[in-house]
Write a protein that holds these residues in place. Structure first.
Motif, PDB file in Angstrom:
ATOM      1  N   ALA A  79       0.813  -1.104  -0.050  1.00 48.91           N
ATOM      2  CA  ALA A  79      -0.033  -0.067  -0.185  1.00 48.91           C
ATOM      3  C   ALA A  79       0.788   1.245  -0.112  1.00 48.91           C
ATOM      4  O   ALA A  79       1.804   1.432   0.811  1.00 48.91           O
ATOM      5  N   ILE A  80       0.598   2.258  -0.840  1.00 45.58           N
ATOM      6  CA  ILE A  80       1.286   3.572  -1.131  1.00 45.58           C
ATOM      7  C   ILE A  80       0.418   4.641  -0.697  1.00 45.58           C
ATOM      8  O   ILE A  80      -0.669   4.737  -1.255  1.00 45.58           O
ATOM      9  N   TYR A  81       0.654   5.238   0.488  1.00 40.81           N
ATOM     10  CA  TYR A  81      -0.199   6.214   0.846  1.00 40.81           C
ATOM     11  C   TYR A  81       0.000   7.412   0.102  1.00 40.81           C
ATOM     12  O   TYR A  81       1.079   7.993  -0.350  1.00 40.81           O
ATOM     13  N   ASP A  82      -1.113   8.160  -0.439  1.00 40.75           N
ATOM     14  CA  ASP A  82      -1.215   9.211  -1.368  1.00 40.75           C
ATOM     15  C   ASP A  82      -1.554  10.473  -0.497  1.00 40.75           C
ATOM     16  O   ASP A  82      -2.643  10.754   0.034  1.00 40.75           O
ATOM     17  N   TRP A  83      -0.430  11.483  -0.505  1.00 38.78           N
ATOM     18  CA  TRP A  83      -0.820  12.678   0.520  1.00 38.78           C
ATOM     19  C   TRP A  83      -1.450  13.772  -0.358  1.00 38.78           C
ATOM     20  O   TRP A  83      -1.752  14.891   0.119  1.00 38.78           O
ATOM     21  N   SER A 106       4.348  14.105  -5.755  1.00 33.21           N
ATOM     22  CA  SER A 106       5.164  13.882  -7.163  1.00 33.21           C
ATOM     23  C   SER A 106       6.303  12.675  -6.780  1.00 33.21           C
ATOM     24  O   SER A 106       7.218  13.236  -6.084  1.00 33.21           O
ATOM     25  N   SER A 107       5.986  11.355  -6.925  1.00 32.09           N
ATOM     26  CA  SER A 107       6.896  10.405  -6.314  1.00 32.09           C
ATOM     27  C   SER A 107       6.975  10.485  -5.139  1.00 32.09           C
ATOM     28  O   SER A 107       5.802  10.436  -4.387  1.00 32.09           O
ATOM     29  N   GLY A 165       2.983  21.743  -0.994  1.00 31.87           N
ATOM     30  CA  GLY A 165       1.681  22.011  -0.418  1.00 31.87           C
ATOM     31  C   GLY A 165       1.773  23.395  -0.261  1.00 31.87           C
ATOM     32  O   GLY A 165       2.735  24.584  -0.271  1.00 31.87           O
ATOM     33  N   LEU A 166       0.459  24.265   0.165  1.00 30.16           N
ATOM     34  CA  LEU A 166       0.210  25.437   0.503  1.00 30.16           C
ATOM     35  C   LEU A 166      -0.812  25.420   1.677  1.00 30.16           C
ATOM     36  O   LEU A 166      -1.692  24.475   1.687  1.00 30.16           O
ATOM     37  N   GLU A 167      -0.550  26.214   2.625  1.00 30.32           N
ATOM     38  CA  GLU A 167      -1.485  26.162   3.908  1.00 30.32           C
ATOM     39  C   GLU A 167      -1.664  27.600   4.410  1.00 30.32           C
ATOM     40  O   GLU A 167      -0.800  28.498   4.609  1.00 30.32           O
ATOM     41  N   ALA A 168      -2.843  27.735   5.288  1.00 29.70           N
ATOM     42  CA  ALA A 168      -3.231  29.116   5.860  1.00 29.70           C
ATOM     43  C   ALA A 168      -3.584  28.413   7.229  1.00 29.70           C
ATOM     44  O   ALA A 168      -4.166  27.335   7.320  1.00 29.70           O
ATOM     45  N   GLN A 169      -2.915  29.013   8.231  1.00 31.79           N
ATOM     46  CA  GLN A 169      -3.139  28.529   9.625  1.00 31.79           C
ATOM     47  C   GLN A 169      -3.722  29.955  10.505  1.00 31.79           C
ATOM     48  O   GLN A 169      -3.119  30.894  10.384  1.00 31.79           O
ATOM     49  N   GLY A 170      -4.637  29.650  11.389  1.00 32.28           N
ATOM     50  CA  GLY A 170      -5.105  30.723  12.541  1.00 32.28           C
ATOM     51  C   GLY A 170      -5.387  30.129  13.629  1.00 32.28           C
ATOM     52  O   GLY A 170      -5.781  29.359  14.050  1.00 32.28           O
ATOM     53  N   GLN A 224       5.016  24.558   1.375  1.00 28.09           N
ATOM     54  CA  GLN A 224       5.523  23.278   2.209  1.00 28.09           C
ATOM     55  C   GLN A 224       6.334  22.801   0.938  1.00 28.09           C
ATOM     56  O   GLN A 224       5.828  22.581  -0.109  1.00 28.09           O
ATOM     57  N   VAL A 225       7.394  21.925   1.524  1.00 31.16           N
ATOM     58  CA  VAL A 225       8.140  21.066   0.611  1.00 31.16           C
ATOM     59  C   VAL A 225       8.257  19.774   1.559  1.00 31.16           C
ATOM     60  O   VAL A 225       9.006  20.025   2.653  1.00 31.16           O
ATOM     61  N   GLY A 226       8.158  18.611   1.515  1.00 30.98           N
ATOM     62  CA  GLY A 226       8.284  17.584   2.050  1.00 30.98           C
ATOM     63  C   GLY A 226       8.700  16.187   1.311  1.00 30.98           C
ATOM     64  O   GLY A 226       8.628  16.265   0.199  1.00 30.98           O
TER      65      GLY A 226
END
Length: 256
Positions: free
Chosen positions: A40-44, A95-96, A101-106, A138-140
């Motif tokens: 199983a490969i988790y897709d984010w 990708s591979s 990502g992009l995120e907004a936090q409050g 984000q870069v992960g």
């Protein structure tokens, strides 16, 4: 007589040749290879929304200045600490093994602290961080359901500053409330414990720089409405939070 015996033997041979086949006479069954195991490969990838909560520390340094901003005296620094809770919303694509990502936090916060001024010991400088927002990219890198990422972008904080009497604790100035913009960097580790749910921990540092504020007497230590003083206040914030996210996207991908 000989002809009779010969005929009988021939009939017996024919009968034996026509006997039904036994299990030993059947052809062996063909070998079928077992199907390979599925990993199983988790897709984010996908939109997500979540909640967070944790602890924060704000470092506040006060410098007494002229109204034009010339530093006259160093009043010292103090740490404000307290809790925080809030939410985040964002989008990620994978990708591979790389995840972007992009995120907004409050967040609401109750991060407070104070210290007597080194230049004016009769007065205490009081700081309170009441809310903040983060707007980051984000870069992960993902190992199946485990994601390690870094983030960076813009930050905004909502603060309240005031001066108190050191001996009495009574407020002697107005509240100076401000909303300022700065920058933030952070790092996080997140684990997908179900196809659409993930749990993570994150550290963020906020750089707010220095801003100048004017304080007005409230009538306790001087005539109400007159100038109490002007300060440059520099601020940095450290945050440690636990996060839970729900993602709209496909389940884990099966790969052979």
């Amino acid at each position: 007589m000989n002809k009779f015996l010969i005929g009988a033997v021939g009939a017996l041979a024919i009968g034996l040749g026509a006997a039904p086949a036994t299990a030993a006479d059947l052809a062996p069954r063909p070998y079928t290879k077992a199907p390979p195991m599925v990993a199983a490969i988790y897709d984010w990838s996908g939109f997500y929304i979540g909640a967070n909560g944790g602890w924060g520390s704000s470092r506040n340094c006060w410098d007494f200045t002229t109204p034009a901003g010339v530093v006259v005296a160093r009043e010292g620094c103090h740490d404000a600490t307290g809790g925080t809770a809030g939410g985040q919303i964002g989008y990620r694509w994978q990708s591979s093994n790389w995840v972007f990502g992009l995120e907004a936090q409050g967040n609401w916060a109750d991060i407070s602290g104070r210290r007597a001024s080194l230049a004016f010991p009769a007065f205490t400088n009081d700081s309170h961080l009441g809310a903040f927002g983060l707007f980051t990219g984000q870069v992960g890198y993902a190992w199946d359901a485990t994601l390690l990422y870094v983030k960076g972008g813009a930050a905004v904080t909502s603060n309240r500053y005031r001066s108190l009497g050191t001996l009495t604790g009574v407020q002697v100035t107005n509240n100076v409330n401000n909303t300022d913009w700065g920058a933030t960097v952070g790092v996080g580790l997140e684990y997908g414990f179900a196809p659409n749910w993930s749990l993570g921990f994150e550290y963020d540092h906020i750089f707010m720089g220095s801003n100048r504020y004017t304080f007005i007497n409230n009538g306790v230590a001087g005539a109400a409405g007159t100038l109490f003083g002007t300060d440059n206040i520099g601020q940095d914030v450290d945050l440690v939070t636990a996060r839970i996210n729900y993602r709209w996207g496909g389940p884990a991908i099966a790969r052979y």
